[in-house]
Write a protein that holds these residues in place. Structure first.
Motif, PDB file in Angstrom:
ATOM      1  N   THR A 234       0.791  -1.109  -0.112  1.00 53.51           N
ATOM      2  CA  THR A 234      -0.113  -0.266   0.092  1.00 53.51           C
ATOM      3  C   THR A 234       0.784   1.213  -0.236  1.00 53.51           C
ATOM      4  OG1 THR A 234      -1.898  -1.218   1.144  1.00 53.51           O
ATOM      5  CG2 THR A 234      -1.751   1.055   1.281  1.00 53.51           C
ATOM      6  N   SER A 235       1.901   1.033   0.842  1.00 52.32           N
ATOM      7  CA  SER A 235       2.762   2.259   0.947  1.00 52.32           C
ATOM      8  C   SER A 235       3.440   2.506  -0.562  1.00 52.32           C
ATOM      9  CB  SER A 235       4.053   2.206   1.852  1.00 52.32           C
ATOM     10  OG  SER A 235       3.281   2.262   3.323  1.00 52.32           O
ATOM     11  N   PHE A 236       4.045   1.468  -1.118  1.00 55.25           N
ATOM     12  CA  PHE A 236       4.697   1.697  -2.262  1.00 55.25           C
ATOM     13  C   PHE A 236       3.713   2.139  -3.263  1.00 55.25           C
ATOM     14  CE2 PHE A 236       7.197  -2.094  -1.132  1.00 55.25           C
ATOM     15  CZ  PHE A 236       7.885  -1.543   0.159  1.00 55.25           C
ATOM     16  N   LYS A 237       2.535   1.654  -3.386  1.00 58.57           N
ATOM     17  CA  LYS A 237       1.671   1.959  -4.406  1.00 58.57           C
ATOM     18  C   LYS A 237       1.120   3.742  -4.242  1.00 58.57           C
ATOM     19  CE  LYS A 237      -1.678  -0.686  -5.973  1.00 58.57           C
ATOM     20  NZ  LYS A 237      -2.781  -1.791  -5.802  1.00 58.57           N
ATOM     21  N   THR A 238       0.915   3.898  -2.884  1.00 59.57           N
ATOM     22  CA  THR A 238       0.623   5.205  -2.793  1.00 59.57           C
ATOM     23  C   THR A 238       1.636   6.160  -2.952  1.00 59.57           C
ATOM     24  OG1 THR A 238      -1.014   4.502  -0.714  1.00 59.57           O
ATOM     25  CG2 THR A 238      -0.237   6.690  -0.773  1.00 59.57           C
ATOM     26  N   ALA A 239       2.859   6.060  -2.924  1.00 59.14           N
ATOM     27  CA  ALA A 239       3.836   6.771  -3.158  1.00 59.14           C
ATOM     28  C   ALA A 239       3.929   6.968  -4.720  1.00 59.14           C
ATOM     29  CB  ALA A 239       5.441   6.259  -2.870  1.00 59.14           C
ATOM     30  N   ARG A 240       3.825   5.913  -5.430  1.00 57.35           N
ATOM     31  CA  ARG A 240       3.666   6.025  -7.004  1.00 57.35           C
ATOM     32  C   ARG A 240       2.527   6.933  -7.368  1.00 57.35           C
ATOM     33  NH1 ARG A 240       5.479   0.314  -9.743  1.00 57.35           N
ATOM     34  NH2 ARG A 240       7.773   0.381  -9.055  1.00 57.35           N
ATOM     35  N   PHE A 241       1.240   6.549  -6.853  1.00 59.67           N
ATOM     36  CA  PHE A 241       0.292   7.174  -6.919  1.00 59.67           C
ATOM     37  C   PHE A 241       0.282   8.843  -6.843  1.00 59.67           C
ATOM     38  CE2 PHE A 241      -3.536   9.540  -5.484  1.00 59.67           C
ATOM     39  CZ  PHE A 241      -4.612   9.289  -6.302  1.00 59.67           C
ATOM     40  N   TYR A 242       0.953   9.204  -5.625  1.00 57.81           N
ATOM     41  CA  TYR A 242       1.190  10.438  -5.278  1.00 57.81           C
ATOM     42  C   TYR A 242       2.045  11.471  -6.429  1.00 57.81           C
ATOM     43  CZ  TYR A 242       3.100  14.352  -2.506  1.00 57.81           C
ATOM     44  OH  TYR A 242       3.600  15.484  -1.879  1.00 57.81           O
ATOM     45  N   TRP A 243       3.170  10.611  -6.884  1.00 59.46           N
ATOM     46  CA  TRP A 243       3.864  11.369  -7.838  1.00 59.46           C
ATOM     47  C   TRP A 243       3.267  11.533  -9.063  1.00 59.46           C
ATOM     48  CZ3 TRP A 243       6.748  14.538  -5.510  1.00 59.46           C
ATOM     49  CH2 TRP A 243       7.288  14.351  -4.379  1.00 59.46           C
ATOM     50  N   LYS A 244       2.248  10.565  -9.501  1.00 59.50           N
ATOM     51  CA  LYS A 244       1.664  10.459 -10.684  1.00 59.50           C
ATOM     52  C   LYS A 244       0.701  11.748 -10.734  1.00 59.50           C
ATOM     53  CE  LYS A 244       2.035   5.709 -11.718  1.00 59.50           C
ATOM     54  NZ  LYS A 244       3.303   5.765 -12.572  1.00 59.50           N
ATOM     55  N   ALA A 245       0.099  11.756  -9.448  1.00 56.69           N
ATOM     56  CA  ALA A 245      -0.913  12.799  -9.251  1.00 56.69           C
ATOM     57  C   ALA A 245      -0.466  14.227  -9.351  1.00 56.69           C
ATOM     58  CB  ALA A 245      -1.785  12.335  -8.011  1.00 56.69           C
ATOM     59  N   LEU A 246       0.678  14.285  -8.948  1.00 57.51           N
ATOM     60  CA  LEU A 246       1.663  15.526  -9.099  1.00 57.51           C
ATOM     61  C   LEU A 246       2.294  15.769 -10.357  1.00 57.51           C
ATOM     62  CD1 LEU A 246       2.986  15.961  -5.564  1.00 57.51           C
ATOM     63  CD2 LEU A 246       0.843  16.909  -6.382  1.00 57.51           C
ATOM     64  N   GLY A 247       1.998  15.071 -11.393  1.00 54.93           N
ATOM     65  CA  GLY A 247       2.341  15.018 -12.954  1.00 54.93           C
ATOM     66  C   GLY A 247       4.007  14.542 -12.884  1.00 54.93           C
ATOM     67  N   LYS A 248       4.382  13.820 -11.845  1.00 55.74           N
ATOM     68  CA  LYS A 248       5.675  13.155 -12.162  1.00 55.74           C
ATOM     69  C   LYS A 248       5.818  11.689 -12.133  1.00 55.74           C
ATOM     70  CE  LYS A 248       8.044  16.977  -9.844  1.00 55.74           C
ATOM     71  NZ  LYS A 248       8.975  17.348  -8.422  1.00 55.74           N
ATOM     72  N   PRO A 249       5.393  11.111 -13.335  1.00 53.78           N
ATOM     73  CA  PRO A 249       5.029   9.435 -13.407  1.00 53.78           C
ATOM     74  C   PRO A 249       6.344   8.858 -13.337  1.00 53.78           C
ATOM     75  CG  PRO A 249       4.616  10.653 -15.428  1.00 53.78           C
ATOM     76  CD  PRO A 249       4.779  11.886 -14.534  1.00 53.78           C
ATOM     77  N   GLU A 250       7.389   9.625 -13.500  1.00 56.88           N
ATOM     78  CA  GLU A 250       8.859   8.668 -13.880  1.00 56.88           C
ATOM     79  C   GLU A 250       9.239   8.535 -12.182  1.00 56.88           C
ATOM     80  OE1 GLU A 250       9.164  11.320 -16.763  1.00 56.88           O
ATOM     81  OE2 GLU A 250       8.210   9.387 -17.377  1.00 56.88           O
ATOM     82  N   LYS A 251       8.664   9.211 -10.959  1.00 58.78           N
ATOM     83  CA  LYS A 251       9.219   8.846 -10.029  1.00 58.78           C
ATOM     84  C   LYS A 251       8.393   7.357  -9.184  1.00 58.78           C
ATOM     85  CE  LYS A 251       9.996  12.452  -6.817  1.00 58.78           C
ATOM     86  NZ  LYS A 251      11.266  12.630  -6.618  1.00 58.78           N
TER      87      LYS A 251
END
Ligand SMILES: Cc1ncc(COP(=O)(O)O)c(C=O)c1O
Length: 447
Positions: free
Chosen positions: A120-137
């Motif tokens: 959940t943490s890993f997916k949330t971290a990826r989600f967070y950066w995608k939502a902020l327009g940084k999908p490569e993080k």
């Protein structure tokens, strides 16, 4: 026809965690427990030196927790918590955790255990950066000797290579830096402290990978299953600084260190810093029923809540917010607070550590460490070089068996004897643990 012995049925029908028949030869059948004591099917008592698996914080045999489960099951055992539904116990638990956990963490998602919390943490971290327009993080950095669970991504974050080979390839995008082990970390930059040097390894890794590719850093405040590694006092302040500077989310894995284990409610309290995401499990119910989860900072929560419906946080488990598990957790928190078990952990831990330190005079004891009621005694072949016994010496099994023969249950990780008894363990039982560890080491490797 004679009824087969339970352990014969076990061998025919059960696959155990870390399964191999050779590890199961001298199996004990655990049948009951009270306080810090567990009893096997022959009627023999043992001190539970690991609180089950670092989780039975309030001790065994608590009628109150059984009553909480029974009452909730009789009322509403389960219903879905998928968006659009909720239940009173999950709501009450989330609100209570918002008061108990780090001040910046106020919003929670529940899982069934620690590995699901890691996912959940890993997916949330990826989600967070995608939502902020940084999908490569997308990358996750963790430490060698870390343990974050054994589902595929959690296993990939886990920094104990023994868990990998038969299940590879690991999930791409997971990498490891050295653990901040005061006993073994080699500081090649003596102009800074060991803690800062160990933390700087994170900055080096972020810069090497490219900050625009790194989503998160995950760390147990005290590494448990890797042998109870307690970072120096200045380590996490530097980690926090590095994560903030490079826009990397800091995930605290409080699965073992939560709920009083270290003498504070949560592990990072010793270091005066706060994470962006935290994860917990184990002690939240003292293991009476399975429950884990993650808490997110208000900043992360606002991002989760702020995306359009089509980009929603599409993550779920059937048992998220399970009313029975949440009811047991609430009752467990009542016990921890009423009996002041966090304070008891700090006081008992101080006594335990003081007595354990006397073992350092044994020739095979290289290092002793502890914080609250989590401690370890590291056994070495040679104190001067800190070298371990060769694998063929079978030290893990010999020490484990010697302690069991003397009435102490615990686990040995990388020749570190881990000690994490229930927070209710009495002073007399703590002293008995130390005496037993001394006897076992003396028996196996001499005095
Ligand atoms: C720090 C930490 N994280 C995660 C886990 C995984 O938890 P579980 O075994 O409930 O999946 C563990 C289990 O020991 C742990 O110690």
């Amino acid at each position: 026809m004679q009824t087969p012995a339970p352990l014969d049925v076990d061998r025919a029908h059960l696959i155990h965690p870390l399964h191999h028949p050779s590890a199961h030869a001298g199996t004990r059948l655990w049948v009951s427990g009270t306080g810090a004591v567990i009893t096997d099917s022959t009627g023999r008592d043992y001190i539970d030196g690991l609180s089950g698996l670092w989780n039975v914080n309030v001790g065994h045999g608590r009628q109150e927790l059984a009553d909480a489960a029974r009452q909730q099951m009789a009322t509403l055992a389960f219903h879905s918590s998928y968006a659009g539904g909720s239940n009173e116990k999950a709501i009450a638990l989330a609100e209570r955790l918002s008061r108990l956990t780090y001040p910046s963490i106020n919003t929670f998602f529940f899982t069934s255990g620690g590995a699901e919390a890691s996912e959940t943490s890993f997916k949330t971290a990826r989600f967070y950066w995608k939502a902020l327009g940084k999908p490569e993080k997308i990358k996750v950095i963790s430490r060698r000797r870390a343990y974050h669970g054994l589902t595929l991504a959690a296993m990939s974050a886990t920094g104990l290579p023994a868990f990998w080979p038969m299940f590879e390839p690991r999930t791409p995008g997971f990498l490891h830096i050295d653990a901040p082990d005061p006993y073994r970390f080699v500081n090649t930059t003596p102009e800074v402290s060991l803690g800062v040097a160990a933390a700087n390894a994170l900055e080096d890794a972020i810069l090497r990978e490219g900050p625009d590719t790194v989503a998160a850093f995950i760390a147990e405040p005290i590494q448990g299953a890797g042998g109870v590694i307690i970072p120096p006092a200045d380590y996490f302040a530097r980690i926090r600084e590095i994560c903030t500077r490079h826009d990397v989310l800091f995930i605290a894995d409080d699965v073992i260190t939560g709920f009083g284990r270290t003498g504070r409610w949560f592990g990072l309290e010793h270091y005066g810093v706060e994470p962006d995401i935290m994860q917990f499990a184990k002690g939240i119910t003292s293991g009476y029923v399975p429950l884990g989860g993650v808490g997110v900072s208000d900043t992360v929560r606002d991002v989760i809540n702020g995306v359009p419906p089509g980009k929603r946080w599409m993550h779920a488990f059937t048992y998220s917010g399970h009313p029975t598990c949440c009811a047991v957790a609430l009752s467990n928190l009542d016990i921890i607070e009423r009996e002041r078990l966090v304070e008891r952990s700090a006081a008992g831990g101080a006594r335990l550590l003081e007595k354990l330190r006397t073992l350092e005079s044994l020739t095979a004891v290289g290092h002793v460490r502890g914080q609250g009621l989590i401690a370890a005694v590291e056994v070495v072949a040679d104190k001067a070089t800190k070298s371990l016994f060769p694998a063929e010496a079978g030290m893990t099994q010999k020490l484990t068996d010697a302690m069991l023969e003397r009435g102490l249950y615990t686990r040995v990780a990388l020749d570190c004897i881990c000690i994490a008894p229930p927070l209710v363990t009495t002073d007399a039982q703590l002293d008995q643990i130390v005496d037993t560890v001394r006897d076992a080491i003396t028996h196996v490797v001499g005095g």
